[in-house]
Design a protein around this motif. Structure first.
Motif, PDB file in Angstrom:
ATOM      1  N   ARG A   1      -3.369   3.439   5.976  1.00 22.14           N
ATOM      2  CA  ARG A   1      -3.701   4.795   5.848  1.00 22.14           C
ATOM      3  C   ARG A   1      -4.098   5.520   7.454  1.00 22.14           C
ATOM      4  O   ARG A   1      -4.488   6.428   7.564  1.00 22.14           O
TER       5      ARG A   1
ATOM      6  N   ASP B   1      -3.273   9.726   1.072  1.00 21.26           N
ATOM      7  CA  ASP B   1      -3.696   8.421   0.551  1.00 21.26           C
ATOM      8  C   ASP B   1      -5.214   8.206   0.473  1.00 21.26           C
ATOM      9  O   ASP B   1      -5.588   7.085   0.985  1.00 21.26           O
TER      10      ASP B   1
ATOM     11  N   CYS C   1      -8.944   6.993   0.303  1.00 20.75           N
ATOM     12  CA  CYS C   1      -9.462   5.638  -0.522  1.00 20.75           C
ATOM     13  C   CYS C   1     -10.873   5.670  -0.345  1.00 20.75           C
ATOM     14  O   CYS C   1     -11.605   5.684   0.763  1.00 20.75           O
TER      15      CYS C   1
ATOM     16  N   TRP D   1       1.370   4.234  -2.964  1.00 26.32           N
ATOM     17  CA  TRP D   1       1.183   5.685  -2.569  1.00 26.32           C
ATOM     18  C   TRP D   1       2.357   6.403  -3.089  1.00 26.32           C
ATOM     19  O   TRP D   1       2.186   7.386  -3.850  1.00 26.32           O
TER      20      TRP D   1
ATOM     21  N   ARG E   1       5.684   7.671   5.066  1.00 24.34           N
ATOM     22  CA  ARG E   1       5.545   6.465   4.611  1.00 24.34           C
ATOM     23  C   ARG E   1       6.907   5.776   4.076  1.00 24.34           C
ATOM     24  O   ARG E   1       6.961   4.491   4.071  1.00 24.34           O
TER      25      ARG E   1
ATOM     26  N   ALA F   1      -4.038  14.070  -2.535  1.00 25.02           N
ATOM     27  CA  ALA F   1      -3.347  12.673  -2.625  1.00 25.02           C
ATOM     28  C   ALA F   1      -2.620  12.470  -1.401  1.00 25.02           C
ATOM     29  O   ALA F   1      -2.455  11.417  -1.004  1.00 25.02           O
TER      30      ALA F   1
ATOM     31  N   SER G   1       0.784  -1.408  -0.113  1.00 22.93           N
ATOM     32  CA  SER G   1      -0.170   0.064  -0.018  1.00 22.93           C
ATOM     33  C   SER G   1       1.025   1.286   0.001  1.00 22.93           C
ATOM     34  O   SER G   1       0.364   2.047  -0.738  1.00 22.93           O
ATOM     35  N   HIS G   2       1.905   1.434   0.771  1.00 23.27           N
ATOM     36  CA  HIS G   2       2.553   2.607   0.963  1.00 23.27           C
ATOM     37  C   HIS G   2       3.467   2.752  -0.427  1.00 23.27           C
ATOM     38  O   HIS G   2       3.664   3.700  -0.980  1.00 23.27           O
TER      39      HIS G   2
ATOM     40  N   SER H   1      -9.748   6.858   5.992  1.00 23.33           N
ATOM     41  CA  SER H   1      -9.693   7.758   4.846  1.00 23.33           C
ATOM     42  C   SER H   1     -10.938   8.808   5.597  1.00 23.33           C
ATOM     43  O   SER H   1     -11.032  10.073   5.071  1.00 23.33           O
TER      44      SER H   1
END
Lengths: 158, 407
Positions: B304, B355, B357, B114, B261, B352, B110-111, B328
């Motif tokens: 996140r 991150d 979602c 991003w 991150r 952004a 995931s990181h 989020s």
């Protein structure tokens, strides 16, 4: 502060107005009259540094609509849940959006899905529900998805 | 410049090349400055909380994996944490380690996702190519261990469903070794790059006070100096036994969020190595559990930020109420603080930076079989798309070559 310390502070501060139940070292539940919510929240956020509203839950119960505000203290395992019971048929509670920005969206969501009015909320527009559901309360027990689909007419596949 | 008559509204979305998912932002601008921002979120809400109330405790984690295309471990483990809080049980150590392993692999990919997207958003596609290239082996490792790149179907109330294939651990270790070198190089390149510093430092600043007021979580909060991390605050799975540290930065800007991150990727690699080395023997779940009346709250540190689930049981085999709050959901509204007063050009990367979602935020479901609607496979979708094109062409009355019957 651990759950027991907060319990005694809450009792000291609010007396019988708050009914506290400590379920474990990490979970404290307190039942509050809806009208007292802003005062208790102000006290919580002032006395516990790093205290934030994590989210709120709305739940359709037999005796009314349950409104649960879950507070988390950054850096601690503690979750403090303030529970208020709102009378049907027109459940309403004072807004927390004027106390903390975190309450803004979740109150709009609970308004969308359960029809709870938040008195004094600065922005009462629909948040998550599709426009076709504008008059529906999908998380109420009496909401029937089948009837709803018939009412709006099943959408064409493509 | 602060003449209200010069105000314009600029719409970003609901479909926009820089948004992976549908969401509508309305930016009110005076010249180049953003003076108001509003989000419209009702595009992909499909009533997942209600669906969860019609499934048994065994089925709910499978459903919750589909909340988000990235955080599939997140929501299912968070639900398990909530039910285990209700039950007051501890899961077996092997299950705790397995949950940690899949959770950290998820955080890694995931990181990296991003980092790539952030690079892409500011027009730095080299970073995008690097990060997504490094991400692929992580997804492969996840597939090797669980059988799928995203949805593991492992978490279960009281432990995990299946054991991990230990024979693949050497491959996962090799992946981690390679990723460590790559991430270190990428981090050094990002930290030293004057262009990136000029583009990202001081942009989209979220102060610590605003972060607390909006209740933001995860890297978004940690970049504003709030040391909040559920893995340390309320250790679930095996985190209490592992050696790792919470990464924080004080800038509150996009640059700080990127640094948090990138450094967390390195911490995740450390956590994973320890888990692979120490995976204890023993049972992987507690067997069949009866869930009595009661309520429980589960928390989980998603890539996140903090995910939180509330479960209420009435003693049946299905939850009476499940409340899902994805990270989020609290991170996105902080745009009102971080974007106001910023130039238009900075808004996209600021949006952004947390991150966002949107599927999580709206708890959508992409599956459509719950109500008995048909599930389309790839050929069906292509066919449907062709049909749509033909209909449009006919309606517009042009492109005779499209008039040919596709059959």
């Amino acid at each position: 502060m651990d759950a027991t310390a907060i319990e005694s502070r809450l009792r000291e501060e609010f007396g019988a107005r708050v009914g506290v139940a400590v379920r474990s070292a990490k979970r404290l539940y307190a039942s509050v009259d809806a009208a007292d919510l802003p005062e208790v929240v102000r006290w919580l956020r002032a006395s516990l540094p790093g205290c934030r509203l994590a989210t709120s839950t709305g739940i359709d119960l037999r005796e009314g609509i349950g409104l649960y505000h879950h507070f988390v203290v950054n850096g601690s395992p503690l979750v403090i849940t303030l529970k208020a019971l709102l009378a049907k048929p027109e459940p309403h509670a004072p807004t927390l959006a004027t106390e903390t920005a975190a309450a803004d969206w979740i109150e709009r969501e609970i308004h969308d899905l359960l029809g709870v009015r938040f008195d004094g909320h600065p922005d009462e527009r629909r948040l998550l529900k599709d426009a076709s559901m504008a008059g529906e309360l999908p998380l109420r027990r009496d909401f029937d998805p089948v009837q709803f689909k018939e009412r709006i007419g099943e959408r064409p596949e493509f | 410049m602060s003449d209200p008559s010069s105000r314009h509204v600029v719409q970003i979305g609901p479909f926009h090349p820089l948004l992976e998912e549908p969401v509508g932002f309305s930016l009110t601008v005076e010249g180049e400055r953003v003076v108001a921002i509003d989000a419209r979120m009702d595009y992909i809400h499909k009533g997942l909380e209600r669906l969860a109330q019609e499934r048994t405790y065994d089925m709910v984690p499978i459903l919750l994996e589909r909340i988000c295309g990235i955080c599939s471990v997140t929501h299912s483990v968070c639900f398990c944490n909530a039910v285990e809080d209700l039950l007051g049980v501890e899961i077996p150590p092997r299950a705790a380690y397995i949950r940690t392993i899949i959770g950290e692999l998820e955080r890694l990919h995931s990181h990296l996702l991003w980092v790539g997207l952030a690079g892409h958003f500011i027009g730095y596609n080299t970073v995008f190519m690097w990060a997504w290239k490094y991400r692929e082996p992580v997804c492969d490792a996840f597939e090797m261990l669980t059988g799928h790149r995203q949805n593991s179907a492992l978490p279960l109330v009281g432990g995990v469903r299946r054991d991990l294939p230990v024979e693949y651990f050497p491959v996962v270790r090799k992946t981690l070794d390679e990723l460590e070198g790559q991430t270190e190089r990428l981090t050094a390149a990002v930290l030293d790059d004057p262009v990136l510093a000029a583009r990202l430092k001081g942009v989209g600043v979220l102060s610590a006070e605003a972060a607390l007021d909006y209740g933001v979580v995860g890297p978004t909060a940690r970049a504003s100096g709030l040391a909040t991390d559920v893995r340390r605050d309320e250790p679930y799975a095996a985190y209490a036994e592992l050696d790792w540290k919470v990464v924080t930065q004080d800038g509150g800007d996009v640059f700080s969020k990127a640094v948090v991150r990138l450094l967390e990727i390195l911490e995740s690699i450390r956590i994973l190595r320890q888990c692979l080395d120490r995976l204890p023997a023993g049972a992987i779940n507690l067997g069949t559990l009866h869930v009595p009346r009661g309520e429980g709250i589960g928390r989980y540190e998603a890539p996140r930020g903090e995910d939180i689930h509330y479960v209420r049981s009435n003693g049946t085999n299905m939850p009476e109420r499940l409340k899902v709050r994805a990270p989020s959901y609290v991170n996105i509204p902080s745009f009102r603080s971080s974007c106001l007063g910023a130039p238009m050009a900075d808004v996209m990367i600021t949006l952004a930076a947390c991150d966002p979602c949107y599927s999580c935020t709206e708890r959508s479901l992409v599956l459509r079989d719950a109500a008995g609607a048909r599930l389309l496979a790839t050929p069906g979708l292509i066919e449907a798309s062709r049909q749509k094109t033909f209909e449009l062409a006919r309606a517009l009355g042009h492109a005779p070559d499209l008039e040919l019957d596709p059959a």
